[in-house]
Design a protein around this motif. Structure first.
Motif, PDB file in Angstrom:
ATOM      1  N   LEU A 419      66.917  44.294  -1.249  1.00  0.00           N
ATOM      2  CA  LEU A 419      65.944  44.216  -2.182  1.00  0.00           C
ATOM      3  C   LEU A 419      65.075  45.491  -1.987  1.00  0.00           C
ATOM      4  O   LEU A 419      63.946  45.569  -2.463  1.00  0.00           O
ATOM      5  N   ALA A 420      65.357  46.519  -1.070  1.00  0.00           N
ATOM      6  CA  ALA A 420      64.461  47.593  -0.993  1.00  0.00           C
ATOM      7  C   ALA A 420      64.399  48.208  -2.200  1.00  0.00           C
ATOM      8  O   ALA A 420      65.166  48.422  -3.284  1.00  0.00           O
ATOM      9  N   THR A 421      62.857  48.879  -2.313  1.00  0.00           N
ATOM     10  CA  THR A 421      62.333  49.307  -3.495  1.00  0.00           C
ATOM     11  C   THR A 421      61.924  48.357  -4.517  1.00  0.00           C
ATOM     12  O   THR A 421      61.281  48.735  -5.596  1.00  0.00           O
ATOM     13  N   ARG A 422      62.210  47.046  -4.408  1.00  0.00           N
ATOM     14  CA  ARG A 422      61.887  46.168  -5.473  1.00  0.00           C
ATOM     15  C   ARG A 422      60.664  45.479  -5.112  1.00  0.00           C
ATOM     16  O   ARG A 422      60.119  45.113  -3.793  1.00  0.00           O
ATOM     17  N   VAL A 423      59.665  45.128  -6.082  1.00  0.00           N
ATOM     18  CA  VAL A 423      58.529  44.484  -5.839  1.00  0.00           C
ATOM     19  C   VAL A 423      58.604  43.132  -6.632  1.00  0.00           C
ATOM     20  O   VAL A 423      58.694  42.814  -7.659  1.00  0.00           O
ATOM     21  N   ALA A 424      58.216  42.035  -5.823  1.00  0.00           N
ATOM     22  CA  ALA A 424      58.349  40.706  -6.360  1.00  0.00           C
ATOM     23  C   ALA A 424      56.905  40.178  -6.387  1.00  0.00           C
ATOM     24  O   ALA A 424      55.938  40.195  -5.201  1.00  0.00           O
ATOM     25  N   LEU A 425      56.731  39.375  -7.389  1.00  0.00           N
ATOM     26  CA  LEU A 425      55.351  38.459  -7.389  1.00  0.00           C
ATOM     27  C   LEU A 425      55.771  36.927  -7.737  1.00  0.00           C
ATOM     28  O   LEU A 425      56.560  36.648  -8.298  1.00  0.00           O
ATOM     29  N   VAL A 426      55.418  36.090  -6.922  1.00  0.00           N
ATOM     30  CA  VAL A 426      55.669  34.733  -6.280  1.00  0.00           C
ATOM     31  C   VAL A 426      54.555  34.000  -6.724  1.00  0.00           C
ATOM     32  O   VAL A 426      53.526  34.015  -5.924  1.00  0.00           O
ATOM     33  N   THR A 427      54.622  32.943  -7.657  1.00  0.00           N
ATOM     34  CA  THR A 427      53.328  32.215  -7.903  1.00  0.00           C
ATOM     35  C   THR A 427      53.760  31.107  -7.053  1.00  0.00           C
ATOM     36  O   THR A 427      54.760  30.594  -6.689  1.00  0.00           O
ATOM     37  N   GLY A 428      52.332  30.292  -6.723  1.00  0.00           N
ATOM     38  CA  GLY A 428      52.382  29.136  -5.861  1.00  0.00           C
ATOM     39  C   GLY A 428      53.172  29.357  -4.656  1.00  0.00           C
ATOM     40  O   GLY A 428      53.795  28.497  -3.916  1.00  0.00           O
ATOM     41  N   ALA A 429      52.806  30.429  -4.146  1.00  0.00           N
ATOM     42  CA  ALA A 429      53.396  30.946  -2.653  1.00  0.00           C
ATOM     43  C   ALA A 429      52.669  30.816  -1.405  1.00  0.00           C
ATOM     44  O   ALA A 429      53.043  31.291  -0.453  1.00  0.00           O
ATOM     45  N   GLY A 430      51.731  30.179  -1.542  1.00  0.00           N
ATOM     46  CA  GLY A 430      50.816  29.807  -0.503  1.00  0.00           C
ATOM     47  C   GLY A 430      51.420  28.710   0.618  1.00  0.00           C
ATOM     48  O   GLY A 430      50.973  28.497   1.870  1.00  0.00           O
ATOM     49  N   SER A 431      52.346  27.769   0.068  1.00  0.00           N
ATOM     50  CA  SER A 431      53.194  26.879   0.710  1.00  0.00           C
ATOM     51  C   SER A 431      54.447  26.554   0.273  1.00  0.00           C
ATOM     52  O   SER A 431      54.792  26.916  -0.832  1.00  0.00           O
ATOM     53  N   GLY A 432      55.226  25.591   0.856  1.00  0.00           N
ATOM     54  CA  GLY A 432      56.470  25.097   0.583  1.00  0.00           C
ATOM     55  C   GLY A 432      57.412  26.297   0.235  1.00  0.00           C
ATOM     56  O   GLY A 432      57.870  27.213   0.694  1.00  0.00           O
ATOM     57  N   ILE A 433      57.967  25.717  -1.067  1.00  0.00           N
ATOM     58  CA  ILE A 433      59.073  26.720  -1.742  1.00  0.00           C
ATOM     59  C   ILE A 433      58.550  27.923  -1.830  1.00  0.00           C
ATOM     60  O   ILE A 433      59.467  29.119  -1.670  1.00  0.00           O
TER      61      ILE A 433
END
Length: 683
Positions: A419-433
């Protein structure tokens, strides 16, 4: 107990002090060395050795493992076999035959400078003030005026064995000298002890600064251009966030890049001054600068007050022209044995009133490229203050940019992660899944925006990623996915931190387990606002930024087996998950034309590490199934075909499978991660 040689320990301490101050040298710029004796493990006799920062290292963070260790007798013997300046590159390979033992790090091109100069300690640095003298049209005369006979001018020569010979000869002929200014390049200083060497390096830098301050013109970059001054901060950063995906997409035409943005006062002032177009066109001079910034940047030739649409249109025109000019630059100077052109896109993009966008293969490289161009701005200001900025010729820049020795350095780099060069935004990322997904994507090379309603939890996950994987690879942002304004702010944060977004994981959710007759409108509305409406809003914002980039992308929904499986006391949650599941199909059909893939993951109940289950859902579902809450995971596992409990890391692995490159032609798919729930088989 440490076994570090005392002289080496002193070298490392000196390197850390010098490298910690950007006034002395830039990141990974320059090198330092020491010479002493150590016992040969074979003969047991004292042997003269040199320890010098190896290729690609950084002075500020240098460790003993980052030093190349060479035998001085063999290194000095190379003088007798040196074939001349036309073949001096062959000498780098000869350094391998001078290594002591395993030799430590790979020797850099500057090894000869350190080894041939008759001094126990040598520093080679790239201070902005020193390079200002080195790139001034009257640099030699100014060096004499500033330093007298304590510092000697060395005309430009590409780093290598001959430059080492030149400096050694100059030192021998000038016993009073403490160092040299290297034309177009930087400074070198020496001393009999580590403290003396460091003090002399700092003396040169300090006196150069003082001379520029005392002698320099009041406005070395010219008067202010009307309309080119900085926009107000809020407006400036909003415009930067809007421009970043467009600029990143253009800079990634040949090879995908990660971006960095800065609106440092020095950058904004430079772009507001009348001389900036001419200075930009001259390009940078110090080899460390243009190896990271390319021969010159792309600069928008519109005032800060120009409408955003006009700036975007002009950027596209200028990018086309930049690529044509870069191809012409390569064609002018390439020879039959030159490496292939690496890419014609700019590494630095300057926008008056807004700031600087810089690009690289990862966030650190992008940030460092920006720092180097800020160094270049300081150099231009200093050179113009005392003379006229006169960088080395374009042909010399090409010789270094497409130097086989630089190619060899690139070949030594490890293979990029999936995943080099890729930018990810993850919601609900403070815990768990969500946390497991953010951690896994970062571990596989992505930059990650950790978005969560709980700001402290998001910050803690981002800190964990930064401490465990890399300081530049994660940022956190508080995000309520029911609020379109907060979602927009999260994507703006991604654009300013990394240049845009390539992957979005719709994971935010909550669960309320009640029978139909006990499910009220508030229960229904809350779950649909967060999951159905929230994922729609996030996907809409993601599609906008991905279309602006023109680089394709991935949107992944963390749905649920409950999108397919009809369980009891679950109408609001199951219906919201079914809504999400069909959004995957609808958006896959709509966004495919933009190379945006939309897929989903359907987990079974994830009990361990789950914020949802810890928040009451576990107790509710355990009551439905008539099992103790602590046995719920076992209950779920027992009803599956594989008799395995699903955990957050299993869901994260499915997200990686969808986004890591092997399924590049897959869209509209739901992957079950449920250990085999037959009732949830997709039909």
């Amino acid at each position: 107990m440490s076994t570090t040689h005392p002289t080496v320990a002193a070298l490392l301490e000196r390197a850390h002090r010098l490298g910690a101050d950007p006034r002395n040298t830039n990141y990974a710029g320059g090198n330092a060395s020491c010479k002493s004796t150590a016992s040969d493990p074979v003969t047991r006799e004292d042997t003269e050795l040199m320890w010098v920062k190896g290729s690609g290292g950084d002075l500020g963070t240098l460790t003993e493992a980052g030093l190349a260790v060479l035998r001085l007798d063999r290194l000095r013997a190379l003088v007798d076999v040196y074939p001349g300046v036309d073949r001096e590159d062959e000498m780098v390979a000869a350094f391998d035959y001078c290594l002591h033992g395993k030799g430590g790090a790979a020797p850099s091109i500057d090894t000869a400078m350190h080894g041939l100069v008759d001094a126990a300690h040598v520093d080679h640095l790239h201070p902005d003030a020193g390079i200002a003298f080195a790139t001034a049209a009257e640099g030699e005369a100014l060096t004499k005026e500033c330093f007298g006979d304590r510092v000697v001018w060395v005309p430009w020569r590409r780093p290598g064995f001959q430059l080492g010979l030149d400096i050694a000869k100059i030192k021998a002929a000038n016993p009073q000298a403490i160092g040299v200014i290297l034309g177009g390049h930087g400074i070198t200083a020496w001393g009999d002890t580590s403290p003396e060497c460091e003090a002399r390096s700092l003396e040169i830098i300090r006196n150069a600064h003082a001379f520029i301050d005392a002698r320099g013109a009041a406005e070395p970059l010219g008067t202010l251009l009307e309309g080119y001054g900085p926009l107000p901060e809020a407006e400036r950063r909003a415009r930067a966030a809007a421009l970043a995906p467009v600029v990143r997409g253009l800079a990634s035409t040949d090879v995908a890049q990660v971006g960095h943005f800065t609106d440092d006062d020095a950058v904004l002032d430079f772009l507001a001054r009348e001389k900036h177009p001419a200075l930009v066109a001259l390009g940078t001079s110090c080899p460390d600068h243009f190896l990271r910034t390319k021969v010159r940047p792309l600069v928008v030739d519109l005032p800060a007050t120009a409408p955003l649409a006009d700036v975007v249109a002009r950027l596209r025109e200028l990018h086309t022209a930049y690529r044509e000019e870069y191809q012409a630059y390569y064609s002018r100077h390439a020879t039959a044995d030159s490496p292939p052109m690496r890419g014609a896109d700019p590494a630095i993009v300057l926008v008056p009133g807004v700031g600087m966008f810089s690009f690289g293969k990862d966030k650190q490289t992008a940030r460092v490229a920006g720092e180097f161009y800020l160094n270049a701005i300081n150099v231009m200001r200093g050179a113009e203050a005392i003379s006229t900025y006169a960088p080395i010729p374009e042909s010399e820049k090409f010789r270094i940019e497409y130097w086989e020795l630089e190619e060899a350095k690139l070949r030594r780099l490890p293979a990029p992660k999936p995943l080099a060069t890729r930018v990810a935004l993850v919601t609900g990322a403070g815990s768990g899944i969500g946390k497991a997904i953010a951690m896994r994507l970062a571990a596989e090379g992505a930059c990650v925006v950790v978005a969560d309603l709980n700001e402290d939890a998001a910050s803690a996950v981002a800190d964990e990623i930064r401490h465990g994987i890399g300081a530049d690879v994660a940022v956190s942002v508080r995000t309520d996915v029911t609020d379109a304004g907060q979602i927009a702010a999260a994507f703006d944060a991604a654009a300013l931190a990394f240049g845009g977004v390539d992957m979005v994981v719709n994971n935010a959710g909550l669960s309320i387990s009640k029978p139909l007759l006990q499910t009220d409108e508030a229960d229904w509305d809350l779950q649909h606002r967060v999951m159905a409406r929230g994922s729609f809003l996030v996907a809409k914002a993601a599609a906008k930024i991905m279309i602006d980039q023109g680089m394709g992308g991935d949107i992944v929904y963390i749905a649920s087996k409950n999108a397919v499986f009809a369980g009891p006391n679950n109408v609001a949650y199951g219906a919201a998950k079914a809504d999400q599941a069909h959004q995957v199909r609808l958006l896959a059909a709509e966004l495919g034309a933009h190379r945006i893939r939309v897929n989903g993951v359907n987990p079974d109940g994830v009990v361990r590490g789950s914020g949802i289950f810890a928040g009451g859902w576990g107790a509710q579902r355990a009551a439905v199934y008539g099992v103790p809450e602590e046995k719920l995971g076992e209950y779920y596992a027992g009803r599956t075909l594989l008799k395995r409990e699903v955990r957050p890391e299993h869901v994260a692995a499915a997200v990686l499978a969808l986004t890591g490159g092997d399924l590049s032609l897959t869209t509209g798919l739901h992957i079950p991660v449920d250990a085999g729930v037959a009732a949830a088989f997709l039909r």
